[in-house]
Design an enzyme around this catalytic site. Structure first.
Site: not given
Length: 441
Positions: A129, A153-154, A255, A258, A262, A265, A268, A329
């Site tokens: 990226t 990339e995804f 949706l 919380g 973070g 990706c 930044k 996560k």
């Protein structure tokens, strides 16, 4: 003659891409400059936790029992140049220290080291990226006869193997029909499954990833802003999200209010996007991202204040706080810019006795925050706690027995920083349950 593929950089993105290319049937050579990383990969071990990746690697890495042998690793740039027809560059682009801008030093170094070893007809494919405009500059570093494509990339951490083998779209920025055809050959299997193939110029391909991440960040911060309004007005953000999510123009994904996002990706990438827009004279177009970032960071401090209120509104000194979650996560051991660890660290700095547990992120958390307390299980983390903070939505935490936890906690108070626990179940077990944006919850 079948294409041979090299993958430059074998971190999270590169290791996954290399293993996936071998799974798709190609001979693959991965290159990295870190000996320890290469040694691990040659043993069939991955340097991070990603569901399914180690198994995929083991099916193809040279020397493993029952392996196809299609995947090897090296530190030799000349070997990589001689081996490959298509070279994927997958190195890291972190945020510059003390700046919003992207650090391109790893990408520049990779192109500089690879370029002298390229052959006529080679295709170099950027996957990192990068700020828009980078591809054009990097293309000029390649020798005559080699060309560049950009293929963002995804990958979602926790779903990286699936996202590589069965992507929801493939985007390629190319400068020639030949480059497009080579990439169609590389991705023939997913294209045969019906994956959309979007062909663009370099700038558009570079913008797609940052635009997608900016949209997701906006959606997350929007519902978190609504949570702040619900807190003030006495509304329930979970019901609000449910109601607006039925509009198919909005949808239910991303949706859940919380403590925010973070990882390595989203934060930044949106900051680098703002910095690049400023360099291009289009900074006003992205001023909204500054507020998105601000909302996101504010959520962490609000969780700290919720914990303080739950403990009576005074100082944290002498209070025992259990934190469930360290990774940014679930289904990942990545603790980069983790909201959970940020909250834990803030409470610790204010005198709280913080004990953290995470199913996969403990080793990385210890390296980053060595002064926090760590437990080997959720039960041990909660033992003696005056308040429990649920900050990473692992399935293990959703399936905890609140009655069993209540037996060891000093006080049955749980703050759900992810709006993911079953409030009725916890209340039935005698817990005071509180979630962000849900004053009555």
């Amino acid at each position: 003659m079948a294409l041979k593929i090299t993958v430059i950089g074998t971190g999270y993105l590169g290791a996954t891409h290399a293993a996936a290319m071998a799974e798709l049937g190609f001979e693959v050579l991965g290159l990295d400059v870190v000996p320890e990383k290469i040694d691990m990969l040659r043993r069939g071990e991955v340097p991070m936790y990603e569901p399914g990746l180690e198994e995929l690697l083991g099916r193809h890495v040279e020397g493993a029992e029952g392996s196809s042998g299609r995947l090897r690793f090296t530190m030799d740039w000349a070997e990589a140049g001689a081996f490959g027809d298509v070279h994927f560059v997958c190195v890291n682009t972190p945020q510059k220290h003390g700046e919003y801008a992207c650090d391109m030093s790893y990408v520049d170094a990779a192109f500089g080291a690879l370029a002298p070893h390229l052959k006529a007809g080679d295709l170099v494919v950027g996957k990192s990226t990068v700020p828009v405009g980078s591809a054009e500059r990097l293309a000029a570093m390649l020798p005559e006869g080699a060309e560049l494509a950009w293929n963002p990339e995804f990958l979602r951490e926790g779903f990286a193997v699936k996202d590589t083998l069965h992507p929801d779209r493939i985007v390629v920025g190319v400068g020639s029909e030949r480059a497009e055809q080579l990439l169609r050959e590389v991705y023939a299997k997913p294209l045969g499954e019906g994956t959309p193939f979007v062909v663009t110029d370099y700038p558009t391909a570079e913008l797609v990833k940052t635009a997608a991440n900016s949209f997701l960040a906006t959606k997350i911060s929007f519902i978190n802003a609504m949570a702040e309004v619900c807190e003030a007005a006495g509304g329930d953000v979970a019901k609000l999200a449910e109601a607006i999510g039925y509009d198919d123009r909005i949808g239910h994904k991303f949706l859940r209010a919380g403590i925010g996002f973070g990882g390595g990706c989203l934060p930044k990438d949106i900051r680098a996007f703002m910095a690049r827009a400023g360099e291009l004279g289009a900074d006003q177009a992205l001023t909204f991202l500054r507020e998105i970032d601000s909302i996101n960071m504010r959520r962490r401090g609000q969780m700290v204040e919720m914990a303080r209120e739950a403990l009576g509104g005074g100082a944290f000194l002498g209070k025992r706080v259990a934190v469930l979650g360290a990774a940014f996560k679930p289904d990942s051991d990545d603790v980069r810019d983790s909201p959970a660890l940020n909250v834990a660290g803030q409470i610790h700095l204010q005198g709280g006795q913080v004990t953290v547990y995470d199913p996969k992120g403990m080793a990385n958390a210890r390296r980053l925050f060595p002064t926090l307390g760590y437990a080997e299980s959720a039960l041990d983390a909660v033992r003696g706690a005056d308040v429990v903070l649920h900050l990473t939505e692992w399935r293990e935490f959703r399936e905890l027995d609140p009655s069993a936890l209540g037996e060891v906690a000093a006080a049955r108070v749980v703050l759900d920083g992810r709006n993911a626990l079953d409030a009725a179940l916890w209340r039935k077990a005698g817990w005071t349950y509180r979630a962000m944006g849900r004053p009555g919850a």
